[in-house]
Design a protein around this motif. Structure first.
Motif, mmCIF file in Angstrom:
data_model
loop_
_atom_site.group_PDB
_atom_site.id
_atom_site.type_symbol
_atom_site.label_atom_id
_atom_site.label_comp_id
_atom_site.label_asym_id
_atom_site.label_seq_id
_atom_site.Cartn_x
_atom_site.Cartn_y
_atom_site.Cartn_z
ATOM 1 N N UNK A 73 28.973 58.968 46.053
ATOM 2 C CA UNK A 73 29.981 58.333 46.891
ATOM 3 C C UNK A 73 30.143 56.898 46.406
ATOM 4 N N UNK A 74 31.344 56.548 45.978
ATOM 5 C CA UNK A 74 31.627 55.238 45.395
ATOM 6 C C UNK A 74 32.542 54.473 46.342
ATOM 7 N N UNK A 75 32.107 53.277 46.761
ATOM 8 C CA UNK A 75 32.884 52.490 47.721
ATOM 9 C C UNK A 75 32.920 51.027 47.309
ATOM 10 N N UNK A 76 33.865 50.297 47.905
ATOM 11 C CA UNK A 76 33.955 48.848 47.745
ATOM 12 C C UNK A 76 33.344 48.181 48.972
ATOM 13 N N UNK A 115 41.191 46.426 40.419
ATOM 14 C CA UNK A 115 41.836 47.642 39.931
ATOM 15 C C UNK A 115 41.071 48.360 38.838
ATOM 16 N N UNK A 116 40.253 47.636 38.032
ATOM 17 C CA UNK A 116 39.495 48.309 36.986
ATOM 18 C C UNK A 116 39.900 47.855 35.608
ATOM 19 N N UNK A 117 38.942 47.834 34.699
ATOM 20 C CA UNK A 117 39.199 47.449 33.314
ATOM 21 C C UNK A 117 39.131 48.691 32.451
ATOM 22 N N UNK A 173 31.920 37.851 43.563
ATOM 23 C CA UNK A 173 33.223 37.211 43.481
ATOM 24 C C UNK A 173 33.759 37.288 42.054
ATOM 25 N N UNK A 174 35.056 37.171 41.950
ATOM 26 C CA UNK A 174 35.704 37.129 40.649
ATOM 27 C C UNK A 174 35.092 36.008 39.806
ATOM 28 N N UNK A 175 34.679 36.332 38.587
ATOM 29 C CA UNK A 175 34.081 35.339 37.705
ATOM 30 C C UNK A 175 32.568 35.336 37.698
ATOM 31 N N UNK A 176 31.929 36.016 38.657
ATOM 32 C CA UNK A 176 30.468 36.098 38.649
ATOM 33 C C UNK A 176 29.992 36.814 37.385
ATOM 34 N N UNK A 178 38.059 40.571 39.890
ATOM 35 C CA UNK A 178 38.594 41.133 41.120
ATOM 36 C C UNK A 178 37.763 40.776 42.337
ATOM 37 N N UNK A 179 38.236 41.217 43.521
ATOM 38 C CA UNK A 179 37.614 40.804 44.783
ATOM 39 C C UNK A 179 37.145 41.962 45.648
#
Length: 206
Positions: A176-179, A89-91, A134-137, A126-127
């Motif tokens: 262009x911003x993507x996941x 979601x974002x910090x 990965x979360x925590x990297x 987040x994922x």
């Protein structure tokens, strides 16, 4: 004994400096036969750290010539930012404070083109960038690389007041911003500021 053997080296240095092994033993506070036994009988097998340091100072040589293990080059400390870069979601970003550092070898720093002044490390949350991140990297970010190309790369970006790690490509005059994770929700709309490009990651064993 080989010429680079610490015992041979000690005997040669003592002779060149006009020192007897007995006198050097006394300087160490040892019995007169101590260094004779080390040189000719191999007892002890290695000089103690204290004795090696004192002898190296006395004879004007580096301790490695008397058996010390050569020290590797100092690590490069990359500043760690307090805020996590979200792959979810974002910090929320108020300000970015440095809290410690993450160290890498000089060889890796050269390979990545990083220095303590031009890079930062950030923890991923987040994922949305799985399976790449990965979360925590922990990611290392080149703060000088802020111009995404048309093929796209993974960058840390600020979208309005949210810090995120996303894939960013430039198409014409727009970004262009993507996941990477197809299951991730939509990327928030807003003004995009590129903070830097992700060039390396570290992951704890799972």
């Amino acid at each position: 004994m080989a010429d680079d053997d610490p015992r041979t080296t000690l005997a040669q240095l003592a002779q060149a400096g006009g020192h007897s092994l007995a006198a050097l033993s006394a300087m160490l506070g040892r019995n007169p036969a101590y260094l004779q036994q080390f040189v000719h009988r191999g007892t002890p097998r290695r000089l103690s750290e204290r004795d090696r340091r004192l002898l190296a100072d006395m004879l004007g040589v580096d301790e490695t010539r008397l058996g010390a293990v050569a020290r590797g080059p100092a690590l490069v400390a990359i500043p760690r930012l307090a805020l996590a870069a979200s792959a979810g979601p974002g910090a929320f970003v108020d300000n970015e404070l440095t809290v410690g550092s993450d160290s890498i070898t000089p060889a890796l720093a050269r390979y990545l083109g990083l220095s303590a002044d031009t890079a930062a490390s950030i923890r991923v949350r987040g994922d949305s960038m799985e399976p790449g991140l990965f979360d925590g990297d922990t990611i290392f970010v080149d703060l000088t690389s802020r111009n995404p190309g048309p093929r796209g790369a993974v960058h840390v970006v600020r979208i309005d007041d949210t810090l995120m790690v996303k894939r960013v490509a430039r198409l014409g005059n727009r970004l262009v911003v993507t996941s990477d994770n197809p299951a991730a929700g939509p990327v928030p709309r807003g003004a995009v500021t590129v903070i830097g490009r992700v060039v390396w990651q570290m992951r704890a064993p799972r």
